[in-house]
Design an enzyme around this catalytic site. Structure first.
Site, PDB file in Angstrom:
ATOM      1  N   HIS A 105      27.295 -13.675  23.649  1.00  0.00           N
ATOM      2  CA  HIS A 105      27.828 -12.624  23.070  1.00  0.00           C
ATOM      3  C   HIS A 105      27.439 -12.531  21.499  1.00  0.00           C
ATOM      4  CE1 HIS A 105      30.457 -14.460  19.769  1.00  0.00           C
ATOM      5  NE2 HIS A 105      30.487 -15.551  20.689  1.00  0.00           N
ATOM      6  N   CYS A 106      27.863 -11.369  20.912  1.00  0.00           N
ATOM      7  CA  CYS A 106      27.290 -10.919  19.478  1.00  0.00           C
ATOM      8  C   CYS A 106      28.968 -10.613  19.152  1.00  0.00           C
ATOM      9  CB  CYS A 106      26.234 -10.112  19.367  1.00  0.00           C
ATOM     10  SG  CYS A 106      26.529  -8.430  19.950  1.00  0.00           S
ATOM     11  N   ARG A 107      28.827  -9.366  18.220  1.00  0.00           N
ATOM     12  CA  ARG A 107      29.949  -8.748  17.578  1.00  0.00           C
ATOM     13  C   ARG A 107      30.493  -7.983  18.442  1.00  0.00           C
ATOM     14  NH1 ARG A 107      29.814  -4.385  14.463  1.00  0.00           N
ATOM     15  NH2 ARG A 107      31.890  -3.712  13.505  1.00  0.00           N
TER      16      ARG A 107
END
Ligand code: FAD
Length: 566
Positions: A511-513
């Site tokens: 995941h990231c933002r």
């Protein structure tokens, strides 16, 4: 002299029908009956009087009987209730509320647009509290005056549908402390549970006491008792648990009532009597996606049905494509819009459709614009056809534009491929050059092609509890400001040099933002021989919103070190 056409109900459907009839002919005699004191008012604007956005109650009234007479030569009779319809004699019996006097009026054609009334269940002790319902200008004025004269600022709203939430928001904006009670585990059913958590948080941020999964079991002197035993003290209670179609006139007249309990009409909104039409909240309509009959309390459909009914009365060709249910709402600084099917509808109605979702978060405008904000967007599509089934958008910007595009595409049988190709208006103050709608098409078609795999934010808590491998591909500074507990930070900018740190024999969740960088990381890993990699769609922003409200109300352990909502 042309035909004599009577209309029962003088607001959304009724007033539209009257105006369209007049545009079709100067000959018809048109009489519109309204049992209340106002016609042609903005039902949808009613809650905004509570906060003062719409200052005077009279401002809600768009047109009065004099204007109808002068501009359209339509005879509008307010404070006159139609008591019964005699189909054999083709007459209606009318009562004037001021004098009690009754009289008959004949008709050639009759249009029913009597709407729907707010449901008030016979809960024990209901006489002990001041119950308000919101249907018309008189109701909202009464509530507004009552709360203004209270020596407490406590108000309770029962029901977390559109009307309940709008009333709660506007009372809160006016300075009242509002308790909003909803029997199920979420408000606003047009939004799925994962999306609606944003609104739960927004209400909490604005100090609305949102009580979910608790039911009113009785009323006490100036208070509400819930099934959990909790008591909410409040001298004013707004009942907004839903509406029921006004069918008694139709029923008494022997018109067919449909399986949903609303008036049965054909594709031209003709009832079982060919001289009587019915439109709006009182009728059942065909849902073009569930392929079943349904009740729909929305202004747009009421107006369109009125037009169709009048066109049919005037011998014009009509087309009825059914409805898919498009709606919008503002909850404080957030806007929401939805159309078509959502996941909970598919489950609740046991709809046999194989579907998948796209859940993306993108900037609603070019990022350098000062008011750019993340927009949460969820799209449902059929597998394997890619046919669009529904969409939901929540954000501070223009959600309706995005959902309207999907609503239009659904009406035209659109697919993911069509979204990729749509040419939409763009300039930085409005959108991005490739709009969220285009991206939804890209992401959906990638998923449909099996290019990569995803999981939604609602599965992350389970992953954390099972010590799954979660890789956060944001930069170290972002990671330090808040991350999923137990996640490993390997930024996208470093991932190609650090692949040996990532196991190949276990599932890996990235995941990231917002999901964009982790999508790139997912592909980088896949292209380097990793086969068990998942992008967490919604990512850290979506997860923060998804977890926050329940963390707070359940007082449970958070799975993140800090939330991120921006
Ligand atoms: P109405 O517009 O309700 O008109 C029916 C009228 O018929 C009533 O005034 C009633 O007094 C009269 N009547 C009934 N029986 C008789 C009789 N026997 N004799 C004479 N008169 C009679 N929809 C949206 O799409 N978006 C929104 O944001 C939205 N917000 C809403 C907010 C509120 C607070 C409410 C109450 C509704 C909202 N709606 C919204 C729903 C929308 O207003 C309705 O779907 C729409 O008005 C239905 O039109 P209608 O003509 O069927 O009924």
């Amino acid at each position: 002299m042309g035909r004599k056409i009577l209309i029962i109900g003088g607001v959304a459907g009724g007033a539209s029908a009257a105006a369209r009839l007049r545009r079709g002919s100067e000959e018809e005699q048109i009489i519109m009956f309204e049992k209340g004191p106002h016609v042609s008012f903005s039902n949808c604007g009613l809650p905004y009087h509570l906060s003062g956005v719409i200052k005077e109650a009279e401002d809600l009234v768009l047109m009065d009987p004099e204007v109808f007479l002068k501009q359209y030569n339509i005879d509008v009779r307010v404070n006159e209730e139609v008591l019964l319809i005699d189909r054999t004699k083709k007459t209606v019996r009318v009562k004037k509320s001021a004098t009690g006097e009754e009289y008959n009026e004949t008709y050639d054609k009759l249009i029913l647009s009597p709407g729907a009334f707010p449901i008030v269940p016979g809960i024990e002790g209901i006489e002990k509290v001041n119950i308000f319902t919101i249907r018309n200008v008189v109701d909202i004025d009464r509530l507004n005056r009552f709360v203004k004269n209270l020596d407490t600022n406590e108000v309770t709203v029962i029901g977390g549908g559109y009307v309940g939430v709008e009333v709660a928001e506007n009372l809160s904006e006016a300075g009242y402390h509002v308790s909003l009670i909803e029997a199920t585990n979420q408000i606003l059913r047009p939004f799925d549970y994962d999306m609606v958590q944003i609104f739960h948080k927004v209400l909490m941020d604005h100090k609305v006491d949102l009580i979910l999964g608790d039911k009113v079991v009785k009323f006490e002197e100036n208070g509400v008792v819930l099934s959990s035993g909790k008591k909410v003290s409040s001298p004013a209670v707004v009942m907004a648990i839903g509406v029921s179609p006004e069918v008694h006139l139709a029923k008494e007249a022997g018109l067919t009532i449909g399986e949903t309990g609303a008036i049965k009409v054909d594709k031209n909104y003709q009832t079982s009597d060919s001289d009587i039409y019915a439109v709006g909240d009182a009728v059942e309509v065909y849902h073009a996606l569930t392929h079943s009959l349904t009740k729909l309390s929305l202004a747009g459909p009421a107006l369109k049905q009125a037009r169709t009914a009048v066109d049919h009365i005037n011998g014009k060709n009509t087309v009825n494509k059914g409805y898919i249910g498009s709606s919008a709402i503002k909850v404080f600084e957030y806007n929401g819009a939805s159309t078509g099917l959502n996941e909970s509808m598919i489950k609740a109605f046991n709809i046999k459709v194989n579907y998948d979702i796209v859940r993306i978060i993108l900037s609603d405008k070019v990022g350098i614009m000062p008011d750019a904000a993340p927009m949460h967007f969820k799209l449902l599509y059929e597998v394997p056809t890619g046919k669009l089934l529904g969409a939901q958008a929540i954000g501070k910007g223009d959600v309706t534009k995005r959902v309207d595009v999907i609503a239009t595409a659904i009406k035209f049988g659109g697919t993911l491929e069509d979204l990729k190709d749509l040419e939409l208006c763009y300039a930085p103050p409005f959108t991005t050059a490739k709009d969220i709608v285009n991206y939804a098409g890209y992401v959906g078609s990638n998923l449909l092609n099996g290019d990569y795999k995803q999981i939604n934010v609602d599965q992350v808590r389970n992953l954390v509890e099972n010590n799954s491998i979660i890789i956060d591909v944001r930069e170290p500074g972002e990671f330090e400001r808040g991350h999923i507990k137990g996640a490993i930070n390997i930024p996208l900018s470093q991932i190609r040099g650090r692949m040996e740190e990532i196991p190949k024999d276990r599932p890996v969740y990235l995941h990231c933002r917002t999901g964009q960088r982790s999508y790139n990381a997912t592909l980088a890993l896949q292209n380097s021989g990793f086969t068990n990699v998942y992008n967490i769609t919604g990512s850290f922003l979506g997860l923060s919103f998804y977890e926050y409200y329940n963390d707070k109300v359940m007082d449970r352990k958070s799975i993140v070190t800090e939330y991120n909502f921006n």
